[in-house]
Design an enzyme around this catalytic site. Sequence first.
Site: not given
Ligand code: SIN
Length: 314
Positions: A16, A62, A95-96
Amino acid sequence: MQSESRVVALVATGGTIAGTAARGDDLVGYDAGALSAEQLTAAVPALAGEALETWTLARLDSCDLGHATWALLLRELQSRLARPEFAGIVVTHGTDTLEETAWFLHRTLAAPKPVVLTAAMRPASAPSPDGPQNLLDAVRLAREPGARGVLVAFGGKVYAGSELRKLHGWQLDAFSAGDAGAVALVEDGAFRRLRDWPAPELHPAPVGEVPPGRWPRVEIVTSHAGASGRIVDALVADGVQGLVIAGTGNGTVHTALREAAARALAAGVAVVRASRCLAGGVVGTTDGALPHYGAATPAQARIELMLDLLARRA
Ligand code: SIN
C-alpha cells in the site's frame, strides 16, 4: 561493524505504501505496488538530496508474497550489507505479510547494520498518506548509530522484526509487538530507545543454499468449534511436510484435530501449535502436548518450522 557511511540502500517490494487509486479518496480500491522506489522517495521532500541508492525489487501486493521473493530479497540484502558504503538498508513492503518477512529476515539475515522494514496503511494517492513519514523515519533509523538487526519503523514506533504482528485490517495504528512493546519511539526525528536493539538470533538452516522450490512445505490449520481434522488428513495425503495448528487460547487444540495431528505425526509430518489469539502466543506445556514456538504468530511459526525442517534435512 558500524559503518561511517551515510548512504542508505532502499529496496521497494510493493504494498500500500506504493499503492495508487484512481480516485484520491479511495482508501481501499487501489493497486498495491504501483510506484517504484524512485517515485516513493520523490514523494518525501525531506529526502531530497539525501544519499540513497534505490532499487525496485518487486511490485507485489504482499498477500501474494512467495518464497522465491524472500530468497531473492535475502540474497540482495546480504550483498548490500557487505558493502561498506551503506549505513543501513530500508525495505518498503505491504503490511499484510510484514510480520512474516520481518520474522524470516530476522532468522536468516546476519544484520550488523540496521535493516528497516516499513509500510503504510493508506495508499500514496490518499489525501493524507502515512507512507512518506514512515519512509522518512525508516531512512533515519537506517543511519542511527548503534542500531542493528531487523527492525520495523511504523506509525512513530520502532519494533523488533521478530515481535511484530498486524492487529488491525484498516486503521492507521495497525501494528503491535504484543507484550514485548516497541523497541523505540520516534520523537521529532530522533529515536528514544525503550530497550536494547534486538540481538541477532540466526537460524542454522542453510536457507540461502536451497532453491525456494525445495523449501519444506508447511501449512497452517486453524482449531475452531466444530473442527473435524479431515483437513489435516487431506494435507498429509497431499504430501505436506509440516503443520502449524493455530490453536485456541494458550494453544489448545480441538480433540478431533489432536487425533488427526497424531495420525500426521505417525506419518512422519512435523506438527507444532501456536495461538490464534492476537497476543501472548503459547506459554508452558503439558504431557503429550504438541511443541510450540512461544510468542510466534501462526504465520511466523510456519516459517520457523520450515527452517527447522530445512536444518534437519541438511
Ligand atoms: C499489501 O500488503 O501489499 C497490501 C496492504 C498493505 O500494504 O497495507
